[in-house]
Design a protein around this motif. Structure first.
Motif, PDB file in Angstrom:
ATOM      1  N   MET A   1     -13.550 116.222 -19.821  1.00 31.97           N
ATOM      2  CA  MET A   1     -14.169 114.916 -20.310  1.00 31.97           C
ATOM      3  C   MET A   1     -14.595 114.730 -21.613  1.00 31.97           C
ATOM      4  SD  MET A   1     -14.748 111.693 -18.817  1.00 31.97           S
ATOM      5  CE  MET A   1     -15.036 111.253 -17.571  1.00 31.97           C
ATOM      6  N   LEU A   2     -14.963 116.224 -22.023  1.00 33.55           N
ATOM      7  CA  LEU A   2     -15.253 116.349 -23.582  1.00 33.55           C
ATOM      8  C   LEU A   2     -13.966 116.442 -24.215  1.00 33.55           C
ATOM      9  CD1 LEU A   2     -16.918 117.219 -25.740  1.00 33.55           C
ATOM     10  CD2 LEU A   2     -16.491 119.481 -25.267  1.00 33.55           C
ATOM     11  N   HIS A   3     -12.775 116.827 -24.029  1.00 31.79           N
ATOM     12  CA  HIS A   3     -10.917 116.773 -24.943  1.00 31.79           C
ATOM     13  C   HIS A   3     -10.865 115.651 -24.744  1.00 31.79           C
ATOM     14  CE1 HIS A   3      -7.323 118.130 -25.725  1.00 31.79           C
ATOM     15  NE2 HIS A   3      -7.065 116.887 -24.811  1.00 31.79           N
ATOM     16  N   ASN A   4     -11.523 114.509 -23.839  1.00 32.14           N
ATOM     17  CA  ASN A   4     -10.552 113.238 -23.948  1.00 32.14           C
ATOM     18  C   ASN A   4     -11.763 112.494 -24.683  1.00 32.14           C
ATOM     19  OD1 ASN A   4      -8.607 112.978 -22.358  1.00 32.14           O
ATOM     20  ND2 ASN A   4      -9.996 113.740 -20.746  1.00 32.14           N
ATOM     21  N   PHE A   5     -13.070 113.149 -25.539  1.00 29.78           N
ATOM     22  CA  PHE A   5     -13.904 112.285 -25.917  1.00 29.78           C
ATOM     23  C   PHE A   5     -13.498 112.206 -27.075  1.00 29.78           C
ATOM     24  CE2 PHE A   5     -17.663 112.598 -28.518  1.00 29.78           C
ATOM     25  CZ  PHE A   5     -18.013 111.566 -28.663  1.00 29.78           C
ATOM     26  N   ASN A  69      -6.038 108.827 -18.325  1.00 27.48           N
ATOM     27  CA  ASN A  69      -7.123 110.695 -17.957  1.00 27.48           C
ATOM     28  C   ASN A  69      -7.832 110.528 -17.154  1.00 27.48           C
ATOM     29  OD1 ASN A  69      -3.909 112.275 -18.931  1.00 27.48           O
ATOM     30  ND2 ASN A  69      -4.676 112.684 -20.715  1.00 27.48           N
ATOM     31  N   ILE A  70      -9.013 110.135 -18.252  1.00 35.30           N
ATOM     32  CA  ILE A  70     -10.107 109.653 -17.729  1.00 35.30           C
ATOM     33  C   ILE A  70     -10.402 109.130 -16.801  1.00 35.30           C
ATOM     34  CG2 ILE A  70     -12.211 108.354 -18.260  1.00 35.30           C
ATOM     35  CD1 ILE A  70     -11.719 108.858 -21.303  1.00 35.30           C
ATOM     36  N   TYR A  74     -11.504 110.268 -13.034  1.00 38.63           N
ATOM     37  CA  TYR A  74     -12.324 109.111 -11.867  1.00 38.63           C
ATOM     38  C   TYR A  74     -11.999 108.894 -10.198  1.00 38.63           C
ATOM     39  CZ  TYR A  74     -15.748 105.655 -10.487  1.00 38.63           C
ATOM     40  OH  TYR A  74     -16.384 104.661  -9.896  1.00 38.63           O
ATOM     41  N   LYS A  75     -10.616 108.570 -10.494  1.00 37.64           N
ATOM     42  CA  LYS A  75     -10.028 108.383  -9.014  1.00 37.64           C
ATOM     43  C   LYS A  75     -10.129 109.554  -8.117  1.00 37.64           C
ATOM     44  CE  LYS A  75      -6.103 106.502  -6.517  1.00 37.64           C
ATOM     45  NZ  LYS A  75      -4.955 105.709  -6.857  1.00 37.64           N
TER      46      LYS A  75
END
Length: 179
Positions: A1-5, A69-70, A74-75
């Motif tokens: 999640m940090l990478h996507n952020f 990706n996020i 989530y899914k």
């Protein structure tokens, strides 16, 4: 999640608060982006943060793949698609994340990148500055367009980034290119 952020922050110029307030219904065009190639993605984000009303912004096309990706994460975690009212950045319980400071600081420490060349500490806000600096290096993007997309004033752009323009456009000012 940090990478996507980090990737979304660097490719949108959003303030950290705007990112943490982001819900799935604040993103237009993501379903269409799901069926198109990454470079063809055309999404629009309504950012909630500094003011009461949402302010629209156009992110780089690469943001669509990060958002997708996020959604996949989530899914995988919850076995279903997030609802429109769900936060984009949520923890393992599905609750809104309000900071990545601890994780980001650990990453910066591990990379020995805690401070810049002037001793200033990097933070989540640094990705907004990266976005502005990169945008100003593009001769097709002027401070007016950038200010509008970043939801800030031209005065703020000039105040914080005026030193970027002369250095990056030195060849133009020297006359290395025809006017």
């Amino acid at each position: 999640m940090l990478h996507n952020f980090i990737m979304i922050a660097a490719d949108t110029g959003m303030r950290p608060k705007e990112m943490f307030n982001l819900n799935w219904n604040h993103i237009e065009g993501l379903d269409h982006a799901r069926q198109s190639r990454a470079k063809e993605a055309r999404i629009r984000i309504s950012a909630f943060g500094k003011g009461r009303n949402p302010a629209p912004l156009i992110p780089k096309s690469t943001v669509a793949s990060q958002l997708l990706n996020i959604r996949r994460i989530y899914k995988f975690r919850f076995g279903k698609e997030p609802t429109a009212e769900m936060p984009v950045f949520c923890n393992l319980k599905g609750e809104r994340i309000t900071t990545f400071n601890k994780s980001l600081n650990a990453l910066l420490d591990a990379c020995d990148l805690r401070t810049d060349a002037h001793g200033q500490k990097f933070s989540s806000y640094s990705f907004r500055h990266y976005y502005a600096t990169q945008a100003l290096r593009d001769p097709q993007i002027d401070v007016y367009k950038l200010g509008t997309n970043m939801r800030t004033s031209v005065a703020m752009i000039e105040r914080y980034y005026s030193d970027v323009i002369p250095e990056d456009h030195a060849a133009l000012f020297r006359g290395d290119h025809e006017w």
